[in-house]
Design a protein around this motif. Structure first.
Motif, short mmCIF file in Angstrom:
data_model
loop_
_atom_site.label_atom_id
_atom_site.label_comp_id
_atom_site.label_asym_id
_atom_site.label_seq_id
_atom_site.Cartn_x
_atom_site.Cartn_y
_atom_site.Cartn_z
N GLY A 118 0.65 -1.61 -0.05
CA GLY A 118 -0.32 -0.01 -0.14
C GLY A 118 0.42 1.32 0.25
N PRO A 119 -0.33 2.27 -0.39
CA PRO A 119 1.34 3.61 -0.19
C PRO A 119 1.99 4.05 1.02
CG PRO A 119 -1.62 3.75 -1.02
CD PRO A 119 -1.01 2.86 -0.30
N GLU A 177 -7.73 3.53 -5.93
CA GLU A 177 -8.33 4.13 -4.59
C GLU A 177 -8.31 5.75 -4.55
OE1 GLU A 177 -7.73 1.97 -0.58
OE2 GLU A 177 -7.22 -0.05 -1.57
N GLU A 178 -9.19 5.88 -3.91
CA GLU A 178 -9.09 7.74 -3.70
C GLU A 178 -8.25 7.91 -2.43
OE1 GLU A 178 -12.53 11.34 -2.92
OE2 GLU A 178 -13.27 9.54 -2.64
N LEU A 231 2.17 10.81 -5.45
CA LEU A 231 3.64 10.60 -6.49
C LEU A 231 3.13 9.07 -7.17
CD1 LEU A 231 6.78 12.12 -4.86
CD2 LEU A 231 5.68 12.78 -6.60
N PRO A 232 1.94 8.33 -7.84
CA PRO A 232 2.04 6.86 -8.98
C PRO A 232 3.86 6.64 -8.67
CG PRO A 232 0.17 8.82 -9.64
CD PRO A 232 1.62 9.62 -8.74
N THR A 233 3.65 5.27 -8.67
CA THR A 233 5.15 5.19 -9.02
C THR A 233 4.72 3.79 -10.38
OG1 THR A 233 4.25 3.11 -7.57
CG2 THR A 233 5.95 5.41 -7.33
N GLU A 234 6.02 3.78 -10.93
CA GLU A 234 6.09 2.34 -12.23
C GLU A 234 6.43 1.54 -11.74
OE1 GLU A 234 7.44 4.86 -15.09
OE2 GLU A 234 9.67 3.92 -14.58
#
Length: 471
Positions: free
Chosen positions: A104-105, A156-157, A165-168
């Protein structure tokens, strides 16, 4: 005439038969073809996979020092040669959170800058492409804040109040530098305390749960192994991270050398020998590109160059979004001698590298050189110049002072405000405070850093001269 014609035809037929026999004799066996395919693809795997192996080496060293993912490895003093990461800065306090979003984040909190303290750095994915920069020139503009790293495919919101920061990749790291005003014990201690205001925890977790692991003075070897173990590290990365669309062409290539997602990597003795040779060859290929890749020079008439070509430089900040460029060769050059990339090159920092003197000869540790840094360097924070081992690209072992920086009050300045920096096996008489020692048995390279670079640097209104040999 008839017999001559028959004889000529016969001679031609015999010659063709001989050529066919010779060709058949030179045809490769299936085993030879397999081995050559492994060799070729293993060389390309090194060139492609260096940033991944670079990351795995750093994580490996962090774990060996007692750290875990989602904890902060830091150095309570400026790094020395016990830190064998690639071209580290010995004129700052490092904090390196290694994050993992598999479950998770993850939140990373950065404290705001003030008159006496500032933290600069970058968030990188495991491929070492940048997500964001930190500090006055970064996303938070020096005001600090909460950064939220979300895993690949996260839908998810997210709550308000975060820099998202969305990571790849699931894993990655943050390179943070808590800069000190001078090298006094008090200022260094203050920079450490400010740095330890950084927090790392899972979304919804307790900021006070942040764990700091001090690696100062401990062996922290993250140099690249150019042998069969390189591929073991690459396999570890492939098993842990998702395939990216831009890299799918490597799937079959890696299968050829025995690396396949979901399967064990178990090369036999013969394959290990081929892989070891391929890693050595790849190193030579990359070194050749490195040695010839600083043209044109950043400052005309000198050997100072930017260590990354433009197509690679841009791609590292935008995940190689240009469909017509990838910049793999330049990326290999960069990550064989350094780690991390900023989101914006020339934003919070700028780097120049030099491997030769003003006569275009390699910098030899047995000789003495002088670099005159002109007055009024175009920086908001400070400049520094560091000597590294030319072969390993790490700090030179056995020396107690790897660099000189403008935030060191012991450094002597000339009457015109310029600073003479000397490099060599022994200090010139009376120049001990401005001397950076070298290993007389090895070549070295120089990295000049400018933190908070001003526009005058890019407008070439200030110029760093070449490195002169002192006879």
């Amino acid at each position: 005439m008839k017999y001559k014609s028959i004889s000529a035809a016969l001679a031609l037929q015999l010659a063709l038969t001989a050529l066919c026999d010779q060709s058949r004799a030179q045809e490769s066996t299936p085993q030879e073809l397999i081995e050559r395919s492994i060799q070729r693809r293993a060389v390309e795997a090194v060139i492609w996979g260096i940033p991944a192996v670079n990351y795995e080496r750093m994580l490996e060293a962090a774990i060996a020092n007692g750290a875990k993912l989602n904890q902060v490895v830091y150095w309570s003093k400026p790094v020395n040669a016990a830190n064998q990461t690639l071209t580290p800065n010995p004129d700052t306090i490092y904090l390196n959170p290694f994050y993992d979003t598999t479950d998770g984040p993850v939140v990373v909190e950065i404290p705001p800058a003030d008159d006496d303290h500032v933290i600069v750095g970058s968030f990188d994915v495991a491929w070492q492409n940048a997500l964001a920069d930190v500090g006055p020139a970064g996303t938070d503009k020096g005001k600090g804040g909460k950064y939220l790293l979300t895993p690949p495919g996260y839908k998810e919101e997210v709550p308000e109040g975060y820099f998202v920061l969305p990571t790849e990749t699931y894993r990655g790291f943050v390179i943070l530098r808590s800069n000190f005003k001078s090298r006094s014990e008090a200022d260094i201690k203050s920079a450490v305390e400010h740095g330890k205001r950084v927090k790392v925890y899972r979304l919804g977790g307790d900021p006070a749960s942040t764990v700091f692991v001090d690696a100062y003075g401990k062996a922290f070897d993250a140099t690249i192994p150019y042998d069969a173990s390189f591929y073991e590290l690459l396999d570890r990365f492939v098993q842990a991270e998702p395939w990216l669309t831009r890299d799918k062409a490597m799937i079959d290539s890696l299968k050829t050398i025995g690396i396949e997602k979901g399967k064990s990597f178990k090369p036999d003795a013969k394959t290990k020998a081929i892989l070891a040779d391929a890693a050595k060859e790849a190193r030579q290929v990359i070194a050749l590109k490195y040695e010839t890749g600083f043209s044109p020079a950043f400052f005309e008439g000198t050997s100072w160059g930017v260590p990354v070509p433009p197509e690679t430089r841009g791609g590292l900040g935008n995940m190689f979004s240009n469909p017509n460029e990838y910049g793999l060769d330049g990326r290999a050059v960069m990550y064989h001698m350094a780690y991390f990339s900023p989101k914006v090159f020339g934003g919070g920092q700028f780097y120049l590298i030099n491997i030769s003197d003003a006569s275009n000869k390699a910098l030899e540790g047995s000789k003495t050189y002088r670099l005159k840094v002109p007055a009024e360097a175009p920086v908001e924070q400070y400049w520094s110049v560091t000597a590294y081992d030319r072969e390993t690209h790490a700090l030179i072992r056995g020396v107690d002072r790897p660099s000189l920086a403008s935030n060191d009050t012991a450094v002597q300045k000339n009457a015109d405000g310029s600073t003479d920096v000397y490099f060599g096996p022994a200090a010139p008489a009376g120049k001990e405070s401005n001397w950076v020692p070298t290993d007389p048995g090895r070549r070295f390279e120089l990295l000049f850093r400018l933190y908070g670079p001003k526009k005058e640097l890019f407008e070439q209104k200030w110029k760093l001269p070449g490195v002169e040999e002192v006879k």
